[in-house]
Write a protein that holds these residues in place. Structure first.
Motif, mmCIF file in Angstrom:
data_model
loop_
_atom_site.group_PDB
_atom_site.id
_atom_site.type_symbol
_atom_site.label_atom_id
_atom_site.label_comp_id
_atom_site.label_asym_id
_atom_site.label_seq_id
_atom_site.Cartn_x
_atom_site.Cartn_y
_atom_site.Cartn_z
ATOM 1 N N UNK B 106 -18.760 -66.032 16.058
ATOM 2 C CA UNK B 106 -18.706 -66.958 17.195
ATOM 3 C C UNK B 106 -17.487 -67.884 17.196
ATOM 4 N N UNK B 107 -17.217 -68.548 16.062
ATOM 5 C CA UNK B 107 -16.128 -69.533 16.064
ATOM 6 C C UNK B 107 -14.777 -68.854 16.284
ATOM 7 N N UNK B 108 -14.628 -67.646 15.753
ATOM 8 C CA UNK B 108 -13.389 -66.893 15.979
ATOM 9 C C UNK B 108 -13.229 -66.577 17.451
ATOM 10 N N UNK B 109 -14.333 -66.146 18.066
ATOM 11 C CA UNK B 109 -14.263 -65.758 19.467
ATOM 12 C C UNK B 109 -13.877 -66.965 20.327
ATOM 13 N N UNK B 110 -14.509 -68.102 20.036
ATOM 14 C CA UNK B 110 -14.230 -69.283 20.850
ATOM 15 C C UNK B 110 -12.770 -69.716 20.689
ATOM 16 N N UNK B 198 -28.213 -85.554 8.511
ATOM 17 C CA UNK B 198 -29.544 -85.192 9.006
ATOM 18 C C UNK B 198 -29.619 -83.698 9.253
ATOM 19 N N UNK B 199 -28.441 -83.130 9.508
ATOM 20 C CA UNK B 199 -28.384 -81.734 9.904
ATOM 21 C C UNK B 199 -27.358 -81.011 9.033
ATOM 22 N N UNK B 200 -27.751 -79.831 8.523
ATOM 23 C CA UNK B 200 -26.776 -78.982 7.860
ATOM 24 C C UNK B 200 -26.557 -77.783 8.775
ATOM 25 N N UNK B 201 -25.292 -77.501 9.063
ATOM 26 C CA UNK B 201 -25.010 -76.393 9.967
ATOM 27 C C UNK B 201 -24.142 -75.355 9.270
ATOM 28 N N UNK B 223 -32.318 -80.964 8.368
ATOM 29 C CA UNK B 223 -32.692 -79.787 9.138
ATOM 30 C C UNK B 223 -31.518 -78.822 9.273
ATOM 31 N N UNK B 224 -31.777 -77.525 9.079
ATOM 32 C CA UNK B 224 -30.716 -76.552 9.320
ATOM 33 C C UNK B 224 -30.611 -76.247 10.807
ATOM 34 N N UNK B 225 -29.411 -76.308 11.352
ATOM 35 C CA UNK B 225 -29.194 -75.972 12.766
ATOM 36 C C UNK B 225 -27.957 -75.088 12.852
ATOM 37 N N UNK B 226 -28.086 -73.951 13.473
ATOM 38 C CA UNK B 226 -26.941 -73.039 13.584
ATOM 39 C C UNK B 226 -25.845 -73.655 14.450
ATOM 40 N N UNK B 227 -24.605 -73.364 14.080
ATOM 41 C CA UNK B 227 -23.433 -73.857 14.813
ATOM 42 C C UNK B 227 -23.548 -73.613 16.316
ATOM 43 N N UNK B 228 -24.076 -72.455 16.720
ATOM 44 C CA UNK B 228 -24.182 -72.129 18.142
ATOM 45 C C UNK B 228 -25.062 -73.139 18.870
#
Lengths: 473, 243, 200
Positions: B106-110, B198-201, B223-228
């Protein structure tokens, strides 16, 4: 042909050995400190060279050339060493190499020999073989002294006693005639100096390994720090060098690459304190008898594996150990071989050559495939690639009837078709009924391997694809 | 729509266990003008099989992947690991692998394809970022995820100590060497907790499943939250924690 | 039965090996430095060796200064007569000194074949003013004279200049070990004190 001693007889498989090592708080602390220190230093000396990547590529390519033309270069090395007054021997395996060395030591009437730290002689169990033949082998590298006097096994390629801290070393050195009076590393080094001095001066025979052997000139290279190498390579009348056949380099010029790659990758120095290079015998200077033992011991069979052969590029720098998150936590002895860490996980099973052996078969799995090893390897060995390649060989050796193989076949069958996959998703989402308060903290075996220490995700009722079909389909 | 035609490759893990991440990708990519499609015939890229030593099982999966994604301009995954499998390993497993070259994390595409760093996101939380091994070392995404996160309004980004150390997941490694995996996880969790975030991504739900699973067991309150999901979150349509 | 040699070579030849492309030598073979001698001094000092700079004409005074009160100093054959300053008890290695003589020596004075600035390395090739390897090994103190025109910047420049025949010793600082907790400690078996006199 006997069993290849490159893996230690009776060692448990990696997961079991690791479990024990993880509980050793002293070991964990020692390793964390040592690997953290060396990582930082390596990064800083490597970043000094703008052409580091070009050097790595050259190193990789020279070694590939060696592997492609190994027969030619070995014959050339043999001729050059012989021309300069050395005697070259060939050994198919550990037993043969040990016998050659023992016979040579006996011919010289030696009941004791001094040794420079050498991976090849550790791999073949030379010290034990000499002892069985009545010849006492005395290690002279500080870390090897610690291991030898501690009746211990090595745990690192460069620093075999990395698992020991200064306090433990002082305890081990208490058996010396003049024991150290403090655990200050300076005092420990001083005690080793005194302990070994007389042995250097009185030994008639020395045994070394070789970092490189230059085919073009017959030059043998030993890279070291303490000066014990210089002592062994200079004082005794007879020098016996045991060198893995893959350590040959084609040209003198090639040293310009490796004398930059090796010290920065191993001890994280711009240059190690001492590098000795000699070719054959020099009248009036150093040993007047020189024997070079060229060792196969599983190398030619490793060479036959198209993917696995890149492990033979290894120059034993141990950078991969120092960055490996698995090694940092389990230490080297858990790998059950003189070659631990990522390189050990691909080299030891290949040299041992028997993936039916449970311990050897467990080594390629001793990695999370994080790739840190490949990133630092000075000769660009793609360790993760070889690991997965060897895993495939392990799977083949184990056959199709293991529970794992059957589960993998079932999973592949499920993934082979969209409808089967979707049915499995629906079944998987039923595990949500095992959850309490949105947390899934206990699954039956083998899921328990996960939930023993971590919660599992609660699979929701609606998968993404169901949502997509409902909203976009 | 006339934007780039993007095929979503959410990966089997996210499709099944973390659908919110895939939905977030749809929202995010459409907001950025992409024409998003989801080829329903996709299943798994074969990474688990390949990495465990079952390359023979992975081979037909690689071939199926190439068939399913044939004809799309771009294939985007919320996973450095699966994108790495497709891009780096599939070409060795099957010939028809032109899809492999068009597969992006995702990050590469963006950043590389769409050329955006500020995606207009709003996420008012303290966040720390774990660079997953395969996104870092197999794909070489470098600091792209961090650049994207720095552009998110309201987000306080706290550097993660020893960020580049593996979390200990490693696919079947987490089961085969569960104790060593746990030891690695313990250190990762300590580093995450030291940040006070609070959040690990991260860019991989597999690694977040490991880190998040450990933190949840400790009731650590991170809380784990995906980068997307962070990048999809806006002031109008903010991220909402799923139970 | 085939000999080990024939069998090993046979195993190698049985392997299907693809020809490899030429070695890419795109790394820097020659490196530039504004002040190679200064760089050498800095890098040698990094190893906790002591570095002194001297003009050519003051070399004998500098040698005398360094060796003052050091006791018996071994010297290899070929050392220029002006280095053998009065007031020092010299032990010339001609005829060759015995091991016990060298054990009893308090130091050694030598020249070198060349020095590598970038890595802070001195290379001995057993040639002029260097002598046998053991001379610079057993005494606990080593004073080494390096002339500015012996200094190269990079490792490749050094390798090119050296003669592979003679026994070579690369020396980068005093003897050291990192074997205890991977922490560097100076002084094990080789000379524990290395002093370098940089001339010119």
């Amino acid at each position: 042909m006997g069993r290849n001693p490159v893996t230690w007889l009776g060692s448990p498989a990696f997961p079991d050995a690791a479990r024990r090592a993880l509980d050793d708080t002293q070991l964990r602390g020692n390793l964390r400190k040592a690997t953290t220190t060396i990582r930082g230093k390596r990064e800083s000396v490597v970043s000094e060279l703008d052409d580091w990547e070009e050097l790595r590529r050259a190193g990789e390519s020279i070694k590939d050339d060696v592997l492609t033309n190994l027969d030619t270069y070995l014959e050339r090395l043999e001729a050059a060493v012989t021309e300069r007054g050395g005697v070259v021997h060939w050994a198919r395996d550990a037993d043969e190499a040990n016998r050659i060395v023992l016979d040579l030591a006996r011919q010289e009437g030696a009941d004791g020999v001094v040794k420079v730290k050498s991976m090849a002689t550790a791999e073949i169990g030379l010290n034990e073989a000499l002892a069985d033949g009545g010849v006492d082998a005395i290690e002279t590298d500080l870390a090897e002294v610690i291991v030898q006097l501690g009746n211990d096994r090595p745990s690192h390629i460069l620093v075999p006693a990395i698992h020991r801290n200064r306090a433990e070393i002082k305890e081990i050195f208490a058996q010396m005639p003049e024991p150290p009076d403090s655990d200050d590393p300076r005092a420990l080094a001083e005690a080793a100096r005194k302990y070994l001095r007389r042995k250097f001066l009185s030994s008639k025979v020395a045994i070394s390994g070789a970092n490189f052997g230059v085919a073009e000139t017959g030059s043998i290279v030993v890279v070291e720090s303490e000066g014990n190498g210089r002592m062994c390579l200079t004082l005794p009348e007879t020098l016996i060098t045991v060198m893995g056949i893959e350590k040959v380099l084609p040209r003198w010029q090639d040293l310009e690459v490796f004398l930059q790659l090796l010290p920065r990758s191993s001890t994280a120095e711009r240059m190690n304190p001492y590098t000795s290079i000699w070719s054959g015998v020099t009248p009036g200077d150093g040993p007047q008898k020189f024997h070079l033992v060229l060792l196969d011991n599983g190398r030619t069979s490793t060479l036959a594996d198209e993917v696995g052969r890149q492990a033979l590029r290894c120059i034993r720098c141990s950078a991969c150990l120092n960055v490996c998150p698995v090694y940092e936590r389990t230490g080297g002895q858990a790998y059950g071989s003189v070659y631990p860490g990522p390189i050990g996980a691909i080299l030891a099973p290949q040299l041992a050559g028997d993936l039916h052996d449970e311990q050897a078969a467990s080594l390629p799995y001793a990695s999370s495939l994080c790739g840190a090893c490949y990133e630092v390897c000075p000769v660009r060995i793609n360790i993760p690639e070889v690991l997965t390649h060897l895993r495939a060989e392990v799977v083949e050796a184990k056959g199709k009837r293991t529970p794992e193989a059957m589960a993998m076949s079932a999973a592949a069958w499920v993934f082979g078709d969209r409808r089967r996959y979707e049915a499995a998703q629906r079944a998987g989402s039923l595990t949500r009924f095992l959850a309490r308060d949105g947390t899934l903290s206990s699954l039956p075996w083998p899921g328990s391997k996960w939930t023993d220490t971590r919660d599992a995700p609660v699979v929701p009722k609606e998968s993404f694809r169901s949502w997509w079909r409902r909203n976009r389909g | 729509m006339n934007g780039p035609r993007v095929a979503l490759f959410p990966t089997c893990l996210t499709d099944t266990a973390f659908p919110e991440t895939a939905k977030a990708m749809v929202r995010l990519l459409e907001r950025l003008g992409c024409d998003v499609e989801f080829p329903l015939d996709q299943t798994c890229c074969g990474q688990m099989h390949f990495n465990t030593g079952y390359a023979d099982h992975a081979r037909p999966m690689a071939r199926a992947f190439a068939d399913v994604f044939d004809g799309y301009d771009h294939i985007v995954a919320p996973s450095g690991s699966c994108a790495g499998m497709v891009r780096e390993i599939h070409p060795n497993l099957c010939d028809s692998s032109s899809a492999a070259l068009r597969t992006y994390e995702l990050s590469e595409f963006l950043v590389d394809v769409l050329g955006v760093v500020d995606v207009g996101a709003h996420f008012p939380h303290r966040v720390t970022y774990h660079p997953t091994c395969h996104s870092l070392r197999m794909l070489g995404v470098g600091d792209k995820p961090l650049r994207l996160l720095r552009a998110v309004s309201g987000l306080e980004l706290i550097p993660l100590p020893q960020a580049e150390q593996c979390c200990g997941f490693g696919g079947t490694f987490a089961l085969k060497n569960a104790e060593t995996s746990t030891a690695m996880l313990a250190d990762k969790m300590r580093c995450v907790q030291d940040t006070g975030a609070q959040v690990v991504t991260a860019g991989d739900n597999s690694c977040l499943m490991q880190i998040g699973g450990g933190l949840s067991r400790l009731r650590a309150g991170v809380r784990p939250v995906h980068l997307a999901e962070i990048l999809a979150s806006t002031q109008e349509e903010p991220w909402v924690a799923t139970p | 039965m085939a000999s080990a040699r024939e069998e090993i070579l046979g195993r190698i030849r049985a392997v299907d090996r693809q020809a490899t492309p030429a070695v890419p030598r795109e790394y820097e073979r020659v490196r530039r430095a504004d002040d190679p001698v200064g760089l050498l001094a800095e890098r040698v000092a990094d190893y906790r060796a002591t570095v002194h700079r001297a003009a050519a004409r003051e070399l004998p005074y500098r040698i005398a200064e360094r060796l003052d009160g050091r006791g018996r100093i071994a010297v290899p054959p070929g050392v220029p007569w002006e280095w053998r300053v009065p007031g020092v008890s010299w032990l010339p290695d001609d005829p060759p000194l015995g091991v016990s003589d060298l054990e009893a020596a308090d130091g050694v004075l030598s020249g070198c074949a060349l020095a590598i600035a970038e890595t802070g390395t001195i290379v001995l090739d057993a040639g002029h003013a260097q002598g046998r390897r053991v001379l610079t090994l057993l005494p606990d103190y080593h004073l080494c004279v390096v002339h500015a025109d012996q200094v190269v910047v990079s490792v490749p420049e050094a390798v090119e200049r050296l003669d592979p025949k003679g026994p070579l010793t690369f020396i980068s600082g005093p003897s050291a070990t990192s074997d205890i907790e991977l922490d560097r400690v100076e002084g094990v078996h080789g000379p524990r004190t290395l002093e370098v006199l940089l001339v010119g």
